[in-house]
Every structure is written in structure tokens, then in C-alpha cells.
Write an enzyme that holds these catalytic residues in place. Structure first.
Site, short mmCIF file in Angstrom:
data_model
loop_
_atom_site.label_atom_id
_atom_site.label_comp_id
_atom_site.label_asym_id
_atom_site.label_seq_id
_atom_site.Cartn_x
_atom_site.Cartn_y
_atom_site.Cartn_z
N ARG A 86 0.71 -1.45 0.11
CA ARG A 86 0.12 0.04 -0.06
C ARG A 86 1.06 1.30 -0.04
O ARG A 86 0.71 2.38 -0.52
CB ARG A 86 -0.75 -0.09 0.95
CG ARG A 86 -2.42 0.90 1.19
CD ARG A 86 -3.40 1.14 2.17
NE ARG A 86 -4.41 1.72 2.72
CZ ARG A 86 -4.30 3.04 3.49
NH1 ARG A 86 -2.98 2.47 4.76
NH2 ARG A 86 -4.83 3.88 3.59
N HIS A 145 0.53 3.90 -2.66
CA HIS A 145 0.14 5.35 -2.54
C HIS A 145 1.33 6.51 -2.73
O HIS A 145 1.03 7.98 -3.17
CB HIS A 145 -0.52 5.49 -0.79
CG HIS A 145 -1.65 4.94 -0.77
ND1 HIS A 145 -2.84 6.03 0.02
CD2 HIS A 145 -2.69 4.32 -1.08
CE1 HIS A 145 -3.99 5.02 0.38
NE2 HIS A 145 -3.72 4.07 -0.88
N TRP A 150 -10.27 -8.52 2.38
CA TRP A 150 -11.14 -8.89 1.05
C TRP A 150 -11.34 -10.59 1.19
O TRP A 150 -11.75 -11.32 0.28
CB TRP A 150 -10.82 -8.51 -0.06
CG TRP A 150 -10.74 -6.74 -0.01
CD1 TRP A 150 -11.67 -6.41 -0.66
CD2 TRP A 150 -9.78 -5.82 0.82
NE1 TRP A 150 -11.34 -5.27 -0.55
CE2 TRP A 150 -10.05 -4.32 0.07
CE3 TRP A 150 -8.14 -5.92 1.46
CZ2 TRP A 150 -9.72 -3.56 0.15
CZ3 TRP A 150 -7.96 -4.86 1.88
CH2 TRP A 150 -8.85 -3.89 1.25
C1 HEM Z 1 -10.04 2.31 -6.33
C2 HEM Z 1 -8.72 2.28 -5.25
C3 HEM Z 1 -8.77 1.69 -4.91
C4 HEM Z 1 -9.10 2.20 -3.40
C5 HEM Z 1 -10.48 2.83 -2.68
C6 HEM Z 1 -8.87 1.23 -1.50
C7 HEM Z 1 -8.80 1.91 -0.68
C8 HEM Z 1 -8.73 1.10 0.66
C9 HEM Z 1 -8.39 1.12 1.71
C10 HEM Z 1 -10.18 1.75 2.33
C11 HEM Z 1 -7.94 0.51 2.25
C12 HEM Z 1 -7.56 -0.09 3.94
C13 HEM Z 1 -6.68 1.00 4.63
C14 HEM Z 1 -6.45 0.30 5.91
O1 HEM Z 1 -7.63 1.22 6.85
O2 HEM Z 1 -5.87 0.41 6.20
C15 HEM Z 1 -7.12 -0.06 1.58
C16 HEM Z 1 -5.96 -1.39 1.72
C17 HEM Z 1 -5.40 -1.96 0.77
N1 HEM Z 1 -4.95 -1.16 -0.96
FE1 HEM Z 1 -6.22 -0.56 -1.94
N2 HEM Z 1 -7.66 0.21 -2.90
C18 HEM Z 1 -7.29 0.94 -4.27
C19 HEM Z 1 -6.74 0.73 -4.87
C20 HEM Z 1 -5.78 0.02 -4.20
C21 HEM Z 1 -4.44 -0.44 -4.94
C22 HEM Z 1 -4.40 -0.20 -6.93
C23 HEM Z 1 -3.40 -1.71 -4.72
C24 HEM Z 1 -1.77 -1.59 -5.25
C25 HEM Z 1 -1.58 -2.43 -6.33
C26 HEM Z 1 -4.07 -1.33 -3.20
C27 HEM Z 1 -3.31 -2.09 -2.22
C28 HEM Z 1 -3.91 -2.26 -1.16
C29 HEM Z 1 -2.94 -3.15 -0.04
C30 HEM Z 1 -2.33 -3.83 -0.26
C31 HEM Z 1 -4.07 -2.58 0.85
C32 HEM Z 1 -4.04 -2.80 2.71
C33 HEM Z 1 -2.55 -2.12 3.45
C34 HEM Z 1 -3.02 -3.25 5.21
O3 HEM Z 1 -3.17 -4.31 4.97
O4 HEM Z 1 -2.43 -2.66 6.03
N3 HEM Z 1 -5.11 -1.14 -2.83
N4 HEM Z 1 -7.21 0.08 -0.19
#
Ligand code: HEM
Length: 283
Positions: free
Chosen positions: A32, A36, A180
């Protein structure tokens, strides 16, 4: 002497497993961070992107969308101290690749060469404004708008979202809650399999709208639901649900492209500090 990237890769691999953290791995939060750091790019103005490691600075460091990423940056700090020659921008993006590979994902083509903005000569224009990262509460129009701005197409968008196979939402970071998939430390096409087969219903809880499976163990964000609600996206998601191999191939290419956004290479000045005229560059 060439830089010993393999040593940094090993240093990153050595810290991934962490029994006290989430599901036992810091891999997902490193992915992430890489995303970002890069996903602020705007093609038209050639601003934002992974070059510069600008998330160290306000206002990007305080963007609500980046809540929790201070942990990822802190996990990597000892590696930066051990290998001071590597830029933060290279370290953060490399860590995302190493984490994906270590969690069973594809090998991501990664190139070194990013530089860090110098905090001493920083101007407000060097740090991208808040609001460039996607809003999880929104649907397909918003998702397209954000990713088209960076220069991605529908196929790349759907492939990139498959990274949600790993990790989880944290109520104290994004306000959302839960993983997820049942395998949040294994990188695979599970995200698409679940999206396309489970009957996702609105979760009744004291938090923002999110969707749950029958057992209320897994979750999907409204933005994830766009991937099955939009017919074009859904077609691609079904292909990835059928073929892990195809997903890995497309994901590796799209993620590599993401990490390159804003990075100067060869004749392309990107938006590096060494390219002061880039704002005048007409596309
Ligand atoms: C429409 C696009 C996206 C939205 C709205 C979105 C939204 C989110 C949100 C709300 C979280 C939770 C954050 C937290 O509470 O710790 C998250 C986690 C995460 N996102 Fe996304 N995301 C998007 C696209 C992506 C993309 C493009 C990637 C990587 C290629 C990605 C990788 C991750 C990963 C690996 C996590 C888990 C982080 C953790 O476990 O701490 N996301 N995302």
C-alpha cells in the site's frame, strides 16, 4: 561500484514476517505504501508520482488516505539507515515489489534511479495536494477518473485492484474494517474469485457503507463493488477469476507502470528536481 540491490531486497525480506502485526506480515502495508507513493501522479501536469518520496512532507503525509502508512515508513527506516545510498523513493517502491513476490505473487520488473526531494529546498509545488488518491466510498465513475488521470486503462485498473487479495482495512485508519480474503498474506487471484461468486450484501454496522459475505468475515468496499457492477470491469474480473496466470502477467505490468509514474528515465524528464522546466512541457 554498482549498488547492491540484492542486499536491500534481502533486508526487506527479513522484516516481512512479524507475528505481532495484523495477520503476521507487514507485506500488505508495504504494498500500500508503494501504491500510495505512486498513485498521486497526474499525467497532464506531470506532478506527483513515486519520484521524490514526497509522502515524508506535509500535506501528503497528513492526507487522510495515507493514514497508517507511517507504520510502513517506520518499518523501512532501519533499512534506509543501513543502506544510506538508496533513496526513500526507491526503497518504498522496491519494498512493495519484494513483498508481493514474497507473498507468492509475480516478479515485478523494478528499476532503481528515483531521487528524493530535499526538505531544505522544498517548495509547496513539489508535494502533490491531498485528494488525488481514490475514495473508497465511490463507484466506477470515480475509480475511472482517478486512474485515467494517472494514464491507466480499464484492464490495468481491474488488474491493480487485485492487490486487495492481501491485507485488510483498519477501522482506526480508513474507517473500514476487515480483510477481503481468507488468505490476506497470500498474493493470488482470490479477490476476483470472491468478488464474482459471493453474494455481497451491505454490512449492518456502526461504520461507513461496506459489503460483507454470508459469515461476515470478509469485506468489499463500495469501490471494489464497482469491479463487478461495471460491465466492462466485470468482464475483465471474470477473466482474472479464471486464470491466475493471466492476472499475474497483467498485474506485474500494471504495478511496474504504477511505480514508474513521474520517474525521469532517459530522454523523459519525468518531474525530477533536475527538470525545472517540466511545468512548461506541453503534452
Ligand atoms: C479504487 C482504488 C482503491 C481504493 C478505493 C482502495 C482503498 C483501500 C482502503 C480503504 C484500504 C484500507 C486501509 C486501512 O484501513 O488500513 C486499502 C488497503 C489496501 N490497499 Fe487499496 N484501494 C484501492 C486501490 C489499490 C491498489 C491499486 C493497490 C495496489 C496495487 C491497493 C493495495 C492495497 C493493500 C495491499 C491494502 C492493505 C493494506 C494493509 O493491510 O495495511 N489498493 N485500500
Amino acid at each position: 561500484m554498482p549498488h547492491d540491490i540484492e542486499k536491500v531486497r534481502n533486508d526487506i525480506r527479513a522484516i516481512l514476517k512479524n507475528p505481532d502485526y495484523d495477520d503476521g506480515s507487514i507485506g500488505p502495508v508495504l504494498v500500500r505504501l508503494a501504491w500510495h507513493a505512486s498513485g498521486t501522479y497526474e499525467r497532464k501536469s506531470r506532478t506527483g508520482g513515486s519520484n521524490g518520496a514526497t509522502m515524508r512532507f506535509d500535506p501528503e503525509s497528513n492526507d487522510g488516505a495515507n493514514a497508517g502508512l507511517e507504520h510502513a515508513r517506520a518499518f523501512l527506516e532501519p533499512i534506509k539507515q543501513k543502506n544510506p545510498w538508496i533513496s526513500y523513493a526507491d526503497l518504498w517502491t522496491l519494498a512493495g515489489c519484494v513483498a508481493i513476490e514474497a507473498m507468492g505473487g509475480p516478479k515485478i520488473p523494478w528499476k532503481e534511479g528515483r531521487t528524493d526531494r530535499d526538505p531544505k529546498n522544498l517548495t509547496a509545488a513539489d508535494v502533490p495536494p491531498n485528494g488525488r488518491l481514490p475514495d473508497a466510498a465511490k463507484g466506477q465513475d470515480h475509480v475511472r477518473q482517478i486512474f485515467y488521470r494517472m494514464g491507466f486503462d480499464d484492464r490495468e485498473i481491474v488488474a491493480l485492484l487485485g492487490a486487495h487479495a492481501v491485507g485488510r482495512c483498519h477501522a482506526d485508519r480508513s474507517g473500514y474494517d476487515g480483510p477481503w480474503t481468507h488468505t490476506p498474506t497470500r498474493f493470488s487471484n482470490q479477490y476476483y474469485k470472491l468478488l464474482t461468486t459471493v453474494n455481497w450484501v451491505k454490512r449492518d454496522w456502526d461504520g461507513p457503507l461496506q459489503y460483507r459475505d454470508e459469515d461476515d468475515e470478509l469485506m468489499m468496499l463500495p469501490a471494489d463493488m464497482a469491479v463487478i457492477r461495471d460491465p466492462e470491469f466485470a468482464k475483465i474480473a471474470k477473466e482474472y477469476a479464471q486464470s491466475n496466470e493471466l492476472f499475474f502477467k497483467d498485474f506485474a505490468a500494471a504495478f511496474a507502470k504504477l511505480l514508474e509514474l513521474g520517474v525521469p528515465r532517459g530522454n523523459d524528464p519525468g518531474n525530477a528536481p533536475t527538470a525545472p522546466n517540466q511545468q512548461k512541457h506541453k503534452l
